[in-house]
Scaffold this motif. Sequence first.
Motif, PDB file in Angstrom:
ATOM      1  N   UNK A   1     -12.269  -1.334  30.469  1.00  0.00           N
ATOM      2  CA  UNK A   1     -12.245  -2.677  31.061  1.00  0.00           C
ATOM      3  C   UNK A   1     -10.809  -3.108  31.341  1.00  0.00           C
ATOM      4  N   UNK A   2      -9.896  -2.779  30.410  1.00  0.00           N
ATOM      5  CA  UNK A   2      -8.484  -3.114  30.589  1.00  0.00           C
ATOM      6  C   UNK A   2      -7.946  -2.447  31.861  1.00  0.00           C
ATOM      7  N   UNK A   3      -8.246  -1.172  32.041  1.00  0.00           N
ATOM      8  CA  UNK A   3      -7.807  -0.435  33.230  1.00  0.00           C
ATOM      9  C   UNK A   3      -8.430  -1.034  34.489  1.00  0.00           C
ATOM     10  N   UNK A   4      -9.710  -1.317  34.437  1.00  0.00           N
ATOM     11  CA  UNK A   4     -10.405  -1.871  35.609  1.00  0.00           C
ATOM     12  C   UNK A   4      -9.830  -3.238  35.988  1.00  0.00           C
ATOM     13  N   UNK A   5      -9.631  -4.106  35.006  1.00  0.00           N
ATOM     14  CA  UNK A   5      -9.118  -5.445  35.296  1.00  0.00           C
ATOM     15  C   UNK A   5      -7.684  -5.394  35.812  1.00  0.00           C
ATOM     16  N   UNK A   6      -6.853  -4.499  35.279  1.00  0.00           N
ATOM     17  CA  UNK A   6      -5.493  -4.360  35.796  1.00  0.00           C
ATOM     18  C   UNK A   6      -5.523  -3.863  37.232  1.00  0.00           C
TER      19      UNK A   6
ATOM     20  N   UNK B   1     -10.338  -9.274  28.203  1.00  0.00           N
ATOM     21  CA  UNK B   1     -10.436  -8.172  27.246  1.00  0.00           C
ATOM     22  C   UNK B   1      -9.830  -8.574  25.908  1.00  0.00           C
ATOM     23  N   UNK B   2      -8.657  -9.189  25.954  1.00  0.00           N
ATOM     24  CA  UNK B   2      -7.933  -9.532  24.726  1.00  0.00           C
ATOM     25  C   UNK B   2      -8.724 -10.489  23.849  1.00  0.00           C
TER      26      UNK B   2
END
Length: 123
Positions: free
Chosen positions: A23-28, A84-85
């Motif tokens: 999710x972190x990769x996708x959102x970035x 995510x955080x």
Amino acid sequence: MTASGAAREVPSSSGWEVRLYWRWIAYNSIAFVIVLSVGVALALLGSDVLHLSLASRHVVAALVIATLGAVLFGGVLGTLQWLVVKERVPIPRKAWVTSNIGPALLAWLLVIMPAVIGAQNSD
């Protein structure tokens, strides 16, 4: 299971969770696409951003563009990262997003602006 019938995942003891990583990769990635799309849209609308350089006395305009770009980049990226955080750290959205804008401005001033000036000088 909770009373509503929805199962809540228990965070791993190591803090590592593949789902959050992806999710972190996708959102970035989404944030970069949004910011670049806005840049392309401005270029298509006739914004002459590449011709703003220190030599042509557009310092204020260049700094305003850098600031707006940093706010856009930091705001979009910070908001998506916060999604995510917040699953691991109880931090308010405003605090997380605001803390992303400063480093984004620094990145714009150190990376983007010299590239713009270099493109201007190379004709």
